[in-house]
Enzyme design. Structure first.
Site, PDB file in Angstrom:
ATOM      1  CG  HIS A 126      -2.219  -0.684   0.930  1.00  0.00           C
ATOM      2  ND1 HIS A 126      -3.053  -0.167   0.098  1.00  0.00           N
ATOM      3  CD2 HIS A 126      -2.785  -1.940   1.308  1.00  0.00           C
ATOM      4  CE1 HIS A 126      -4.231  -1.095   0.027  1.00  0.00           C
ATOM      5  NE2 HIS A 126      -3.896  -1.842   0.474  1.00  0.00           N
ATOM      6  CG  ASP A 131      -2.702   1.438   3.950  1.00  0.00           C
ATOM      7  OD1 ASP A 131      -2.478   2.631   3.448  1.00  0.00           O
ATOM      8  OD2 ASP A 131      -1.390   1.108   4.573  1.00  0.00           O
ATOM      9  CG  HIS A 271      10.045   3.668 -29.960  1.00  0.00           C
ATOM     10  ND1 HIS A 271      11.463   2.872 -29.812  1.00  0.00           N
ATOM     11  CD2 HIS A 271       9.669   3.789 -28.856  1.00  0.00           C
ATOM     12  CE1 HIS A 271      11.362   2.547 -28.369  1.00  0.00           C
ATOM     13  NE2 HIS A 271      10.261   3.227 -27.736  1.00  0.00           N
ATOM     14  CE1 TYR A 329      -7.152   7.079 -15.657  1.00  0.00           C
ATOM     15  CE2 TYR A 329      -7.164   7.833 -13.208  1.00  0.00           C
ATOM     16  CZ  TYR A 329      -7.104   6.746 -14.181  1.00  0.00           C
ATOM     17  OH  TYR A 329      -6.651   5.520 -13.699  1.00  0.00           O
ATOM     18  CD  GLU A 405      -0.510   3.544  12.125  1.00  0.00           C
ATOM     19  OE1 GLU A 405      -0.246   3.696  13.246  1.00  0.00           O
ATOM     20  OE2 GLU A 405      -0.615   2.216  11.507  1.00  0.00           O
TER      21      GLU A 405
END
Ligand SMILES: [Zn+2]
Ligand SMILES: [Zn+2]
Length: 427
Positions: A126, A131, A271, A329, A405
């Site tokens: 994560h 998480d 390329h 997006y 946290e």
């Protein structure tokens, strides 16, 4: 007038009292939120493979007595909390996926997971903080369920897979959730991202575009092959491509209103050809476009076609523009009216000096697909220890990525208070 004012005062007083109640509950719940986060951290799963993660969330939400739907957009979980009273439907979203990154942190709950990514065995971590997003939303779900009698309307908890992008050949993420109808009947959507370089306790917002639209593109420049010693016999796609690369840069620097919003056009790969003395007949350019405003996005796209074709034409070559080339997006766009309406909630929740309007970032978020459907807000919540210098904060998507946290409590409160206040305003 007097009556109206005292009514407003009452509402403010009651929201302050409710915010206190939320804060107390978030404090009580904090050890549990940390435990959930550690569980997810130790057992990360890749995009569209969040099977165990989904089961864990599903069981938890069922335990709260919510109506739960699983298997949404592959592994997504959606739950409804119905207050039984009329009112808006507020959606709260957390993303669920980890990344193919090998964790380097010495933590008791360090990830040692292995997954499969596009046919290859990879370590999983994560490394973006999803998480913490799941743990924070689970916390908000608990508090809002406990406060059901104070709600008017419904809350939709959206646990979304594959934010980082579905594996090759698969669909997934917010776009698929929208296609499966997750935003139907929803009035507003709120989402958060933890930020590893923002101080714990701080919330960051922006009116309008906060994260960029992404449009990958490909340009195929077609010429005429010849011996490298006789370039006059060729139509040289290498020289033409070099001019196109430079020409594309002048779209941003000379054509777009840059004081309004930033924009980026990058050529990431070129390329063509295979040896020193052959001018090839074709060169391919692949790149990415980032914009923060729909009008600028449209203008930039039109200009890419015009520049590539115009330059190629001037060199007797041809340019084929494929745009988008792969998944696009939209802009992660915070509806300005909604942002204004909810700003007092941010201030009351985070407190004095802890709410900051920030510059947009040119990274992207598929939360933007939800905001295309309904007005929504996307915010950043601090996850950096206050005593850690900003330049030492480990970046997202790296093996050293880590989060303090202590930052999650604010996220739990924000999700809860945004829901409560939005419902109250709509009454
Ligand atoms: Zn990420
Ligand atoms: Zn992320």
């Amino acid at each position: 007038m007097k009556t109206a004012l005292s009514a407003i005062a009452l509402i403010c007083l009651s929201s302050a009292a409710v915010a206190d109640q939320v804060s107390q509950q978030a404090t009580q719940l904090e050890p549990q939120v940390i435990e959930w986060r550690r569980h997810f951290h130790q057992h990360p799963e890749l995009s569209n493979r969040e099977f165990e993660t989904a089961k864990y969330i599903e069981n938890y939400l069922k335990g709260l007595g919510l109506q739960v739907q699983s298997g949404v957009a592959h592994t997504g979980v959606v739950a409804i909390l119905d207050s039984g009273k009329p009112g808006p439907v507020v959606a709260l979203r957390a993303d669920m996926d980890g990344l193919p990154v090998k964790e380097q942190n010495e933590l008791p709950f360090r990830s040692q997971a292995i997954g499969e990514y596009n046919g290859e065995k990879v370590p999983v971590m994560h490394a973006c903080g999803h998480d913490t997003h799941m743990a924070m939303l689970m916390g908000a779900a608990k508090i809002l369920t406990d406060m059901k009698s104070q709600l008017s309307g419904k809350v939709k908890f959206v646990f979304q897979p594959a934010e980082e992008g579905a594996p090759v050949g698969e669909k997934g993420g917010a776009e698929l959730m929208v296609a499966e109808g997750v935003m139907k009947g929803v009035d507003v959507v709120f989402g958060l991202h933890i930020s590893s370089d923002t101080d714990v306790g701080t919330v960051e917002y922006r009116h309008g575009g906060i994260m960029a639209a992404v449009d990958p593109y490909k340009i195929v420049v077609k010429g005429k092959q010849a011996h490298g010693a006789y370039p006059w016999l060729s139509v040289d796609p290498v020289v033409t491509s070099a001019q196109i690369v430079m020409g594309l840069q002048t779209i941003v620097s000379r054509e777009l209103p840059l004081t309004q919003d930033a924009a980026v056009i990058t050529v990431g790969s070129i390329h063509g050809g295979n040896r020193s003395n052959i001018i090839p007949n074709q060169v391919e350019l692949v790149g990415t476009i980032r914009t923060l405003d729909d009008a600028m996005r449209e203008d930039l796209h039109a200009a890419v076609h015009r520049k590539a074709k115009g330059i190629a034409d001037s060199m007797r070559a041809e340019a084929e523009v494929i745009l988008p080339y792969g998944d696009s997006y939209p802009v992660t766009y915070n509806d300005p009216t909604l942002m204004d309406k909810m700003l007092p909630t941010l201030h009351r929740t985070a407190g004095q000096g802890k709410v900051q309007e920030v510059k947009a970032v040119t990274g992207a978020e598929d939360f933007s697909f939800f905001q295309k459907e309904v007005p929504g807000l996307y915010l950043f919540v601090g996850g950096k220890s206050v005593d850690l210098p900003k330049h030492q904060a480990p970046a997202h998507h790296t093996p050293e990525f880590r989060i303090d946290e202590a930052g999650m409590k604010l996220g739990v409160e924000l999700l809860t208070n945004l829901t409560l206040d939005y419902m109250q305003q709509r009454q």
